[in-house]
Every structure is written in C-alpha cells, then in structure tokens.
Design an enzyme around this catalytic site. Structure first.
Site, PDB file in Angstrom:
ATOM      1  N   CYS A   2       0.819  -1.190   0.000  1.00 55.99           N
ATOM      2  CA  CYS A   2       0.000   0.000   0.000  1.00 55.99           C
ATOM      3  C   CYS A   2       0.863   1.255   0.000  1.00 55.99           C
ATOM      4  O   CYS A   2       1.857   1.336   0.701  1.00 55.99           O
ATOM      5  CB  CYS A   2      -0.954   0.080   1.190  1.00 55.99           C
ATOM      6  SG  CYS A   2      -2.107  -1.273   1.241  1.00 55.99           S
ATOM      7  N   ARG A  27       4.215  -0.510  -4.591  1.00 61.39           N
ATOM      8  CA  ARG A  27       3.843  -0.980  -3.259  1.00 61.39           C
ATOM      9  C   ARG A  27       2.555  -1.802  -3.263  1.00 61.39           C
ATOM     10  O   ARG A  27       2.141  -2.330  -2.234  1.00 61.39           O
ATOM     11  CB  ARG A  27       3.663   0.222  -2.317  1.00 61.39           C
ATOM     12  CG  ARG A  27       4.875   1.101  -2.229  1.00 61.39           C
ATOM     13  CD  ARG A  27       4.615   2.276  -1.312  1.00 61.39           C
ATOM     14  NE  ARG A  27       4.519   1.851   0.074  1.00 61.39           N
ATOM     15  CZ  ARG A  27       5.553   1.706   0.879  1.00 61.39           C
ATOM     16  NH1 ARG A  27       6.759   1.958   0.454  1.00 61.39           N
ATOM     17  NH2 ARG A  27       5.388   1.307   2.126  1.00 61.39           N
ATOM     18  N   TRP A  74      -2.353  -2.955  -1.702  1.00 61.76           N
ATOM     19  CA  TRP A  74      -1.991  -4.366  -1.762  1.00 61.76           C
ATOM     20  C   TRP A  74      -2.865  -5.021  -0.710  1.00 61.76           C
ATOM     21  O   TRP A  74      -2.714  -4.784   0.478  1.00 61.76           O
ATOM     22  CB  TRP A  74      -0.503  -4.557  -1.441  1.00 61.76           C
ATOM     23  CG  TRP A  74      -0.015  -5.946  -1.635  1.00 61.76           C
ATOM     24  CD1 TRP A  74       0.433  -6.511  -2.793  1.00 61.76           C
ATOM     25  CD2 TRP A  74       0.102  -6.975  -0.634  1.00 61.76           C
ATOM     26  NE1 TRP A  74       0.814  -7.817  -2.582  1.00 61.76           N
ATOM     27  CE2 TRP A  74       0.618  -8.123  -1.276  1.00 61.76           C
ATOM     28  CE3 TRP A  74      -0.182  -7.038   0.736  1.00 61.76           C
ATOM     29  CZ2 TRP A  74       0.866  -9.322  -0.596  1.00 61.76           C
ATOM     30  CZ3 TRP A  74       0.056  -8.223   1.408  1.00 61.76           C
ATOM     31  CH2 TRP A  74       0.575  -9.351   0.749  1.00 61.76           C
ATOM     32  N   ASN A 100      -1.887   2.092   5.414  1.00 58.34           N
ATOM     33  CA  ASN A 100      -0.938   1.045   5.033  1.00 58.34           C
ATOM     34  C   ASN A 100      -0.603   0.269   6.298  1.00 58.34           C
ATOM     35  O   ASN A 100      -0.188   0.868   7.291  1.00 58.34           O
ATOM     36  CB  ASN A 100       0.332   1.731   4.464  1.00 58.34           C
ATOM     37  CG  ASN A 100       1.464   0.754   4.215  1.00 58.34           C
ATOM     38  OD1 ASN A 100       1.239  -0.425   4.008  1.00 58.34           O
ATOM     39  ND2 ASN A 100       2.686   1.256   4.221  1.00 58.34           N
ATOM     40  N   GLY A 101      -0.803  -1.059   6.285  1.00 57.30           N
ATOM     41  CA  GLY A 101      -0.499  -1.853   7.477  1.00 57.30           C
ATOM     42  C   GLY A 101      -1.703  -2.666   7.902  1.00 57.30           C
ATOM     43  O   GLY A 101      -2.620  -2.898   7.109  1.00 57.30           O
ATOM     44  N   GLU A 482      18.346 -17.141  -6.612  1.00 61.21           N
ATOM     45  CA  GLU A 482      17.892 -15.823  -7.062  1.00 61.21           C
ATOM     46  C   GLU A 482      17.385 -15.890  -8.506  1.00 61.21           C
ATOM     47  O   GLU A 482      16.361 -15.288  -8.846  1.00 61.21           O
ATOM     48  CB  GLU A 482      19.045 -14.813  -6.911  1.00 61.21           C
ATOM     49  CG  GLU A 482      18.775 -13.412  -7.420  1.00 61.21           C
ATOM     50  CD  GLU A 482      17.605 -12.701  -6.746  1.00 61.21           C
ATOM     51  OE1 GLU A 482      17.049 -13.200  -5.765  1.00 61.21           O
ATOM     52  OE2 GLU A 482      17.225 -11.631  -7.251  1.00 61.21           O
ATOM     53  N   LYS A 486      13.603 -14.951  -9.548  1.00 59.47           N
ATOM     54  CA  LYS A 486      13.289 -13.946 -10.571  1.00 59.47           C
ATOM     55  C   LYS A 486      12.318 -14.540 -11.598  1.00 59.47           C
ATOM     56  O   LYS A 486      11.356 -13.899 -12.000  1.00 59.47           O
ATOM     57  CB  LYS A 486      14.547 -13.457 -11.313  1.00 59.47           C
ATOM     58  CG  LYS A 486      15.468 -12.554 -10.548  1.00 59.47           C
ATOM     59  CD  LYS A 486      14.995 -11.143 -10.390  1.00 59.47           C
ATOM     60  CE  LYS A 486      14.199 -10.928  -9.144  1.00 59.47           C
ATOM     61  NZ  LYS A 486      14.865 -10.698  -7.898  1.00 59.47           N
ATOM     62  N   GLU A 489       8.765 -14.999 -10.035  1.00 52.01           N
ATOM     63  CA  GLU A 489       8.097 -13.712  -9.785  1.00 52.01           C
ATOM     64  C   GLU A 489       7.581 -13.088 -11.075  1.00 52.01           C
ATOM     65  O   GLU A 489       6.501 -12.533 -11.112  1.00 52.01           O
ATOM     66  CB  GLU A 489       9.100 -12.711  -9.184  1.00 52.01           C
ATOM     67  CG  GLU A 489       9.492 -12.967  -7.772  1.00 52.01           C
ATOM     68  CD  GLU A 489      10.449 -11.890  -7.256  1.00 52.01           C
ATOM     69  OE1 GLU A 489      10.189 -11.355  -6.187  1.00 52.01           O
ATOM     70  OE2 GLU A 489      11.465 -11.602  -7.925  1.00 52.01           O
ATOM     71  N   HIS A 505      19.029 -35.836  -4.734  1.00 49.74           N
ATOM     72  CA  HIS A 505      18.241 -36.181  -3.554  1.00 49.74           C
ATOM     73  C   HIS A 505      16.798 -35.680  -3.684  1.00 49.74           C
ATOM     74  O   HIS A 505      16.169 -35.345  -2.678  1.00 49.74           O
ATOM     75  CB  HIS A 505      18.903 -35.603  -2.305  1.00 49.74           C
ATOM     76  CG  HIS A 505      20.275 -36.135  -2.069  1.00 49.74           C
ATOM     77  ND1 HIS A 505      20.506 -37.427  -1.649  1.00 49.74           N
ATOM     78  CD2 HIS A 505      21.495 -35.580  -2.269  1.00 49.74           C
ATOM     79  CE1 HIS A 505      21.810 -37.628  -1.564  1.00 49.74           C
ATOM     80  NE2 HIS A 505      22.445 -36.520  -1.943  1.00 49.74           N
ATOM     81  N   LYS A 608       6.584  -4.499  -3.630  1.00 48.41           N
ATOM     82  CA  LYS A 608       8.019  -4.313  -3.431  1.00 48.41           C
ATOM     83  C   LYS A 608       8.392  -4.225  -1.965  1.00 48.41           C
ATOM     84  O   LYS A 608       9.417  -4.730  -1.548  1.00 48.41           O
ATOM     85  CB  LYS A 608       8.484  -3.049  -4.166  1.00 48.41           C
ATOM     86  CG  LYS A 608       9.977  -2.918  -4.145  1.00 48.41           C
ATOM     87  CD  LYS A 608      10.495  -2.144  -5.307  1.00 48.41           C
ATOM     88  CE  LYS A 608      11.991  -2.219  -5.369  1.00 48.41           C
ATOM     89  NZ  LYS A 608      12.456  -3.551  -5.791  1.00 48.41           N
TER      90      LYS A 608
HETATM   91  C1  G6P Z   1       9.537  -8.184  -1.382  1.00 47.51           C
HETATM   92  C2  G6P Z   1      10.092  -7.763  -2.730  1.00 47.51           C
HETATM   93  C3  G6P Z   1      11.456  -8.415  -2.963  1.00 47.51           C
HETATM   94  C4  G6P Z   1      12.403  -8.065  -1.818  1.00 47.51           C
HETATM   95  C5  G6P Z   1      11.789  -8.445  -0.461  1.00 47.51           C
HETATM   96  C6  G6P Z   1      12.614  -7.894   0.688  1.00 47.51           C
HETATM   97  O1  G6P Z   1       9.247  -9.534  -1.399  1.00 47.51           O
HETATM   98  O2  G6P Z   1       9.190  -8.135  -3.758  1.00 47.51           O
HETATM   99  O3  G6P Z   1      12.004  -7.946  -4.175  1.00 47.51           O
HETATM  100  O4  G6P Z   1      13.596  -8.754  -1.992  1.00 47.51           O
HETATM  101  O5  G6P Z   1      10.486  -7.884  -0.341  1.00 47.51           O
HETATM  102  O6  G6P Z   1      12.606  -6.495   0.633  1.00 47.51           O
HETATM  103  P1  G6P Z   1      13.675  -5.583   1.300  1.00 47.51           P
HETATM  104  O7  G6P Z   1      13.236  -4.179   1.001  1.00 47.51           O
HETATM  105  O8  G6P Z   1      13.648  -5.877   2.774  1.00 47.51           O
HETATM  106  O9  G6P Z   1      15.003  -5.895   0.705  1.00 47.51           O
END
Ligand code: G6P
Length: 613
Positions: A2, A27, A74, A100-101, A482, A486, A489, A505, A608
């Site tokens: 949010c 957000r 969100w 937000n929250g 990672e 990616k 996502e 395994h 994000k």
């Molecule tokens: C969310 C984002 C990720 C990020 C993670 C941690 O899941 O989509 O891209 O890595 O939060 O965020 P931060 O701001 O703590 O690195």
C-alpha cells in the site's frame, strides 16, 4: 504494501496525487483511489485494479480541490475490489482515511463501533479508523487522530482529511513509513520519497509514534502523546530523472542495465587501492567492537536473503568469522542464541520490511549490536540499527529486485574485507589484490550485459516451459536461488534453485525431456563436480542452459549443440563470480516474462515493500 500520498498546495491536487501514486504503484496495485476536499465537500474516486483504471475515471469526472489524499492498495483484509479500495469514509462521509499496514484489533473495534451505531460498508480493517475518527472528532482533526491512536493495535501508517476542517492533513505512523516533503508553499505526505521527488527534495521522516499535521502554514510534528517534536528536514540527493524509465521498455530492464553504475557508486570512497584500506567509518561501528565479534547473523527476506546467503560465504571465507543466515520471519520467532559480542546484520533494500524490522528491534532490545545494509536513506531499519552501511543503488521501482541485490553484495564484500583486515586475515597487499578484483566488477558487468540478445533468443525458445531447475554450487548456489526466484516472480513459471550436489536427492525426479535446467558452471568453483551434475541431468533428458567462463570450453564436450545452450560469461576473478553470474539470470527471467506477455514491473500478487507480517 500500500502506498499513501497526501497533498496540500496550489497545484492541481488530482495531478499531484495521480503522479505520486504512479511512483508508489510498486507498493501494491490491487486498487487505487483518491479524495479531494473542495467547497466543504469530499470527492472520492476509487477503482479496482491498476492505476490506469482510476486515471480513466478521473478523465471523465474531473475533481477540484487543493487538499487531497491518494492510495494504491496491496490487499490484506478484504478482496481487491472497488468497495474495499481506499480512501475509506466514516458514516457521515465527511472524512476519509488511507492506510498502510494492519489494525490487529479491528474485529473488536468493529463490533464495538457497530454496537454504537456505526455502519460498516467494507471488509477492510481500515474502515475502523474512519469510524473512530468520526467518533472522536469534535472540532479538530489532530485531536481526533490522537484519541483514535489510543485505541489502535497493530502496525500502521494512515493519513486523514476532513471536509469539516479541509485545510488540514494529518498522518500517523506506527510501523510502515511516512515521509513529509516540504516544497515552496506546498507540502506532501507519502509512503516513499519518489512519490513527490519531482516536486521537492526536502524531506522529513516520521519516526514510529509520531504524527504529522500539514496545513497551509507548514508542518507540525508531534508524538502520539501530543509532545511537540523539532526536526530539521533532510535533503535527498536522488535525482527525479532516476525514477523515470529513460527510454527503457520497463523499469526492470533499466535497473538491470544500471548495475555497473550502482556497483561503482556503492564502492565509491570506501576503499583505497593504494593503501588497501577500507573506509566504513560511516557505519559508526568501531574497529574494537568489530574485532571482538564472535559470530555474525545475517537476516533478511526475499532477494535480500539471497544476498545474505552469499554474504555467509564471503565473510566466513575471507574474515573467518562464523555466520548464520536467517529468513527474518523465522529469526524473530525462533529465540536465537545471541551473545554480547555478536553482530546482527539486517539486509533490506527498502529498510521497511516488517519481519526484518521486527527481528532487528528484538535484537537491539537484547543489547546486541546491529548493522543495516540498506538502500533508503533514513528508513526504519537505519533508525533501529546501531549503524548503517548504505548501498547506493538509487531508487528501485521494478518490483523484482535487481540492482539492489548486486549493491547489497558489494556492501557484503566490503564488510568481509573490513572484518578480515581488522582480524589480521588480509594483509595490506592481499587487500590491494581483492580490492582490485572487486573494482573490476562494474566493467565485467558491462560486458555481461552485452549477452542480452543471446538471452532473449534463449528466452523465446523456452518461454512456454512449465518448470525450470537452477543448479549451482558454493557462493553461486544463492545465485541459482535468485535466478529461480526472478523467473517465478516475473513469469509465473515454477522454478526451483538447488545446490547442484543435492539434485540427486529429490529434484532429479522432476527431470524429463521438457525440463530446462539452468546451470552455473563457471571456472573454479567446483567446476568438475558441477559438470558431473550436468551429465546426470542430461542422462534423464534435461535440456541444459549452461553458463561457463569465456575461454573454458570443457562443457562443449558434454552439451548437445541442437538441444542445449552454452553461454560464456566474460572472464573474471572467481571472487566476483556471484556479482557477474546473477546478471544473465536476471536478463533470462526478464525476457521470458516479456515473451509470455507478463507485467514485468508489477507481477501479480507481489509488492516491493512488505510492511506487514
Ligand atoms: C519483497 C520484494 C522483494 C524483496 C523483499 C525484501 O518480497 O518483492 O524484491 O527482496 O520484499 O525487501 P527488502 O526491502 O527488505 O530488501
């Protein structure tokens, strides 16, 4: 999770709000809404889905007013429909709230307020704030906010506007961020700086437990208890142009390409090649306490957790200090064993991830030294921690992290070198050597980015696959994780990252002729063992996309020209392989996502900054 924007000033409020929401859409993008106050009335427009829907509505129903609030959602409590979209109103429809929250005691409050006659029309927790404000409003919005705050439990930031006092915006923070922007004859209130960066660079962060009252006369900061707070505004160095796409099709692609610059900026001024010295005085952690450190815990979420996993390799190998790595949401509930000579490092791009913050707070409260590795100046993580090592990635808008990850790695290299020097594991000469290697990283990244076209071709070939496996060993194993993250996502393809040696395994059972297996098989780094794993996967019919080091042609003997792909990364020192190897995996995920027609910058269901548990 949010985004909030508020505005008081002479400009077209709707334009400012929509511009701000565009910058905050990372957000959350389940719904969006705005409200303005004009001629004693509140005008509210809300829309399900992305901001474009709201913009279309605004186009057909112009709104006036010099005071306004906006929100991009969100969803946590309540479906992502128009009814649950913010701003939310009270029964009298004379005040609005954006939030937000999470209000944790909202069910209790809702039943109490309902019994008192308040009518609820949404499924959200936010609506209780509107009704509480209605209940407590006598003649002053600030006073109503203060009374309301006494009744709310949870982590939240909210802002409110009332038609009965339309020249005042009030925002309160208890967890998620709120920052005020101070312009010439205008003020802004937002969840993040990019929301108003094109209007002003003069900012003031709210701390937890603080309330901001914005009027045409300026800003007043008070504590939740009503105590006046004096604070000087900070000046942001980020350039508004940095939050534009600058000709790239997506923010993510721009941010992938910015990595050489971001890596250089994060290294800048922090070492001397002549002396081999590392300068991290800005962290406020003195050499004596770093020397005493017996154990380091790295805590983070998401991509930042992958950086932490690489950090363990770096710190243990270079500085010979034991390192534990935890996902923040696990760390905070597992009662970790921490001693007075431990160092807990929270890694967070945003500095506002709820679980990372909670873990850092709990650690700080136990008297343990904490360090934030963070990209956002003055964010909550930097306020909680004993010290901060900033990454200088610049604003990252794409929801999937890219340049924030590589700059976190750079910060971890520097920390590892610094610890190693203090503890006598790196002589000045050795330091000069490793620093020269890291100094090359940006240039090698530039060369690696030239592989974009090759990777676009591979992406076109594999974009319809349903599953991917990513394999690697040692410090590249987190890079496999990672790469898989990616891809998941961005393209919604199921992908798993695995240590190559662990493949037999379990994941090997998934392999068939339709399964692409991405393998990082760079020179050194247990190459032969990884090559054996490629053979094992191929024996089960997998199609291999292998990344090797330029000049090392050994895999050509194993791979089939017509089924597999062998991509050569520029020759580079083994030490910096994690920084280099992640770049093609970012590009591969990006191009697969584009080929599938997915929304690269705003993948479904993600946000994000995750400011709730
Ligand atoms: C969310 C984002 C990720 C990020 C993670 C941690 O899941 O989509 O891209 O890595 O939060 O965020 P931060 O701001 O703590 O690195």
């Amino acid at each position: 999770m949010c985004g909030i924007i508020g505005y008081i000033g002479p400009q077209s409020t709707v334009e400012v709000l929509l511009g701000g929401l565009k910058r905050l859409e990372y957000r959350g993008y389940d719904s969006a809404g705005i409200a303005t106050a004009h001629d004693g009335t509140l005008h509210v427009l809300r829309s399900q889905g992305k901001l474009d829907n709201l913009e279309r509505q605004v186009g057909s129903r112009p709104m006036e007013g010099h005071y306004g609030l906006g929100h991009t959602r969100w969803a946590t409590h309540g479906r992502p429909n128009e009814e649950n979209a913010h701003p939310h109103r009270d029964c009298t429809k004379t005040l609005v709230v954006v939030h937000n929250g999470i209000i944790e005691n909202y069910l209790d409050l809702k039943s109490r307020l309902s019994a008192e006659g308040h009518r609820f029309v949404t499924e959200t927790d936010t609506e209780v704030i509107a009704h509480l404000l209605e209940k407590h409003f006598r003649s002053d919005l600030e006073q109503a906010v203060m009374e309301t705050l006494k009744e709310l439990d949870g982590v939240f930031a909210f802002a409110t506007l009332s038609a009965r006092q339309p020249d005042t915006l009030v925002g309160a923070r208890n967890g998620p961020p709120l920052v005020v922007g101070l312009g010439e004859g205008e003020s802004f209130l937002a969840s993040d700086i990019p929301a108003f960066l094109s209007h002003t660079r003069s900012v003031m962060y709210l701390d937890d437990g603080e309330v901001a009252v914005l009027t045409p006369d300026g800003l007043r900061l008070v504590s939740h208890e009503g105590k006046e707070i004096k604070r000087e505004p900070a000046r942001i160095t980020w350039d508004p142009i940095q939050v534009e796409k600058q000709g790239y099709k997506h923010f993510m692609l721009k941010e992938i390409n910015e990595q050489p610059r971001a890596v250089r900026d994060t290294l800048l001024g922090r070492y001397s090649l002549d002396t081999g010295r590392i300068h991290l005085d800005e962290t406020g952690l003195d050499d004596d306490s770093l020397k005493r450190t017996r154990k380091i815990s790295l805590i983070a979420c998401g991509t930042s957790w992958h950086a932490a996993l690489v950090g363990k390799f770096l710190i243990e190998n270079i500085a010979r200090i034991p390192v534990e790595v935890d996902i923040a949401s696990e760390f905070r509930y597992r009662n970790p064993i921490l001693g007075p000579d431990d160092l807990v490092v929270g890694i967070s791009q945003s500095g506002e991830t709820a679980d990372t913050l909670a873990a850092l707070k709990a650690t700080r409260d136990r008297g343990v030294t904490t360090l934030a590795i963070c990209n956002v100046l003055g964010s909550m993580a930097t306020r909680i921690c004993t010290g901060t090592l900033y990454t200088h990635a610049g604003p990252e808008i794409g929801v999937a992290s890219t340049k924030s990850f590589t700059t976190q790695l750079v910060a971890l290299y520097l920390l590892a070198f610094k610890l190693a020097q203090i503890r006598g594991h790196l002589s000045p000469e050795e330091s000069q050597n490793v620093l020269a290697e890291i100094a090359r990283a940006a240039h090698v990244m530039e060369q690696t980015l030239l592989l974009a076209e090759t990777l676009e071709g591979i992406a076109r070939e594999f974009h319809l696959a349903s599953n991917f496996l990513y394999l690697a060993r040692g410090p590249l194993y987190p890079i496999a994780l990672e790469g898989a993250l990616k891809l998941k996502e961005l393209s919604y393809i199921h992908a798993e990252g695995y240590p190559a040696g662990e493949m037999k395994h379990g994941p090997i059972a998934l392999i068939d002729g339709r399964m692409p297996v991405v393998v990082l098989a760079l020179t050194g780094l247990l190459f032969e063992k990884t090559a054996n794993n490629i053979q094992e996967a191929k024996a089960r019919g997998a199609r291999i996309i292998a990344f090797a080091t330029e000049g090392d042609r050994r895999l050509e003997q194993i791979l089939d020209e017509d089924r597999d792909h062998l991509v050569f990364l520029p020759e580079h020192p083994e030490l910096i392989s994690p920084l280099i190897a992640v770049v093609p995996l970012q590009l591969l995920a990006y191009h697969i996502s584009v080929a599938r027609g997915c929304d690269v910058d705003q993948p479904r269901n993600l946000a994000k900054s995750v400011t709730v548990e």
